[in-house]
Design an enzyme around this catalytic site. Structure first.
Site, PDB file in Angstrom:
ATOM      1  N   HIS A   1      -5.582   4.027   1.235  1.00 66.88           N
ATOM      2  CA  HIS A   1      -4.825   2.906   0.695  1.00 66.88           C
ATOM      3  C   HIS A   1      -5.566   2.333  -0.504  1.00 66.88           C
ATOM      4  O   HIS A   1      -6.790   2.345  -0.551  1.00 66.88           O
ATOM      5  CB  HIS A   1      -4.640   1.824   1.765  1.00 66.88           C
TER       6      HIS A   1
ATOM      7  N   ASP B   1       2.287   3.821   6.211  1.00 64.73           N
ATOM      8  CA  ASP B   1       3.410   4.656   5.770  1.00 64.73           C
ATOM      9  C   ASP B   1       3.509   5.928   6.600  1.00 64.73           C
ATOM     10  O   ASP B   1       4.604   6.396   6.910  1.00 64.73           O
ATOM     11  CB  ASP B   1       3.245   5.023   4.291  1.00 64.73           C
TER      12      ASP B   1
END
Length: 436
Positions: A313, A371
């Site tokens: 991330h 995600d």
């Protein structure tokens, strides 16, 4: 903002006079150097591509500590909100600053519930799109089009207009996403039901048909509600900054949120969960779990173009706290639906195991992110990959509105106007066409 006793001194080696810059302290997080008077006093700008070191606003809504893997909504850890609250409570928190009591929750939920229907004309608007259009293309049009149907709440400077448009957007997004889905598969639209929860209502509008009554599964409804909570806000990311920048011009809330939807569509932002599932599909075509070692080898190869999607991330340099929560939900859903044998989901679990154990990924902190898991959960529920980002937009709408309203209420806010470092041609004269 609280000014610090310490100041930053900017000095120049060319003999220009130095200047003191105020430093502000937030309640938590890095100190901020105030450079607002820099250009006026020195004639110089700062250069910060992507705004990676620039605070463009002050905010009380969301705080992220990427090194600790911490996410707070209005001071509350995401882990507590995801396990002790539902999405309506989270919406109230983000919009109004505090969690609702029982009466406030009931009132807020009722208000949202009774705004879930959309104008019937929206159906004809949908018919202008091709049936195979990407849902995010449709959503960009539909959300922007809301201003044409609800023009009694488009004055962004009016607090009452902002309040009603906030409720309308939160309430109608699930209806619009479900309509976009039904349109794409040629099924009739399902109207919302006022006796269902926010997430339950969305599930019914997505999967019910007029042929038989649809009863939402509690496990799946809880999973969808958690997806909404985990994606509700995430500080000053690309789409939120887009909403703020768009809203700073004084445009109506529907247009500002539509701009956020358009930004979220990008594969580096909201489209990441879609990209993660597409990656799994590609590995499955290569041979599935048996070929995963070969795939990982390509990922590690610097000369390869193969990318690992759904891991790591931009902000979190530790395990994304949302991913931990989504992982629990992921395994709960797979168990409840008996889908552990689905080839794509088996592949995802195998990839997860490698990423959590292989030193290459652990040392680089390439942990599975939210995600990755939310994509797996949505696929297990039966949501097509192309709709993932639209559901992300649905969840993020409340965060966008909260950020937009906060900006409008900030006495220091101005229309956004980034500067540039110009390195093009200097002034020159136009020659007649025959001399060029």
């Amino acid at each position: 903002m609280t000014p610090s006793d310490v100041k930053a001194t900017l000095s120049f080696s060319d003999g220009s006079p130095s200047m003191d810059l105020p430093i502000f302290k937030g309640s938590v997080g890095p100190d901020v150097i105030d450079i607002r008077k820099l250009y006026g006093q020195t004639g110089k700008f700062t250069y910060d591509p992507g705004f990676l070191s620039t605070a463009a606003c002050q905010s009380k809504i969301t705080y992220i500590d990427g090194d600790k893997g911490e996410l707070l909504y209005r001071g509350y850890p995401i882990e507590q909100l995801a396990t002790k609250c539902d999405f309506m409570e989270t919406c109230h928190l983000l919009l109004h600053g505090e969690l609702p009591n029982a009466t406030q929750k009931a009132d807020f939920t009722k208000t949202v519930t009774y705004h879930t229907m959309v104008n019937e004309q929206m159906q004809f608007f949908l018919r202008g799109f091709r049936r195979d259009a990407h849902p995010m293309a449709i959503m960009t049009g539909l959300v922007g089009g809301l201003a044409a149907f609800y023009h009694d709440s488009t004055d962004i400077t009016n607090p009452e207009h902002r309040e009603i448009s906030a409720v309308r957007l939160i309430a109608k997004m699930p209806t619009l996403v479900a309509m976009a889905y039904k349109y794409s598969i040629g099924q009739p639209y399902i109207y919302p039901k006022n006796d269902l929860s926010y997430a339950g209502n969305f599930m019914r509008m997505m999967f019910a048909t007029p042929c038989e009554e649809y009863v939402p599964d509690d496990v799946l409804v809880r999973a969808m509600d958690r997806i909404f909570i985990l994606h509700a806000d995430h500080e000053q990311n690309a789409s939120t900054s887009t909403v703020r920048l768009c809203g700073s011009s004084g445009t109506n809330p529907f247009a500002a949120i539509a701009a956020g939807v358009a930004c979220l569509w990008g594969p580096a932002h909201g489209g990441a969960n879609e990209a993660a599932l597409n990656m799994l599909e590609d590995v499955n075509k290569m041979g599935g779990v048996e070929k995963i070692g070969e795939f990982i080898k390509q990922v590690k190869d610097k000369n390869s173009n193969v990318k690992l999607m759904g891991f790591g991330h931009r902000v979190y340099k530790n395990y994304d706290p949302r991913a931990k929560l989504m992982r629990e939900t992921c395994h709960e859903v797979l168990t409840a639906m008996g889908k552990h044998n689905d080839p794509i989901l088996k592949l995802a679990m195998a990839l997860e195991k490698i990423a959590l154990e292989d030193d290459y990924f652990v040392s680089r902190k390439l942990y599975p992110n939210v995600d990755f898991y939310s994509g797996i959960v949505q696929r297990a529920i039966g949501i097509p990959v192309s709709l993932f980002t639209a559901i992300f937009a649905l969840a993020r709408t409340v965060g966008w509105i909260a950020q937009l309203n906060e900006m409008i209420g900030d006495p220091e806010y101005k229309i956004g106007r980034p500067r540039q470092l110009f390195n093009g041609a200097v002034s020159r004269d136009v020659k007649p066409v025959g001399e060029r």
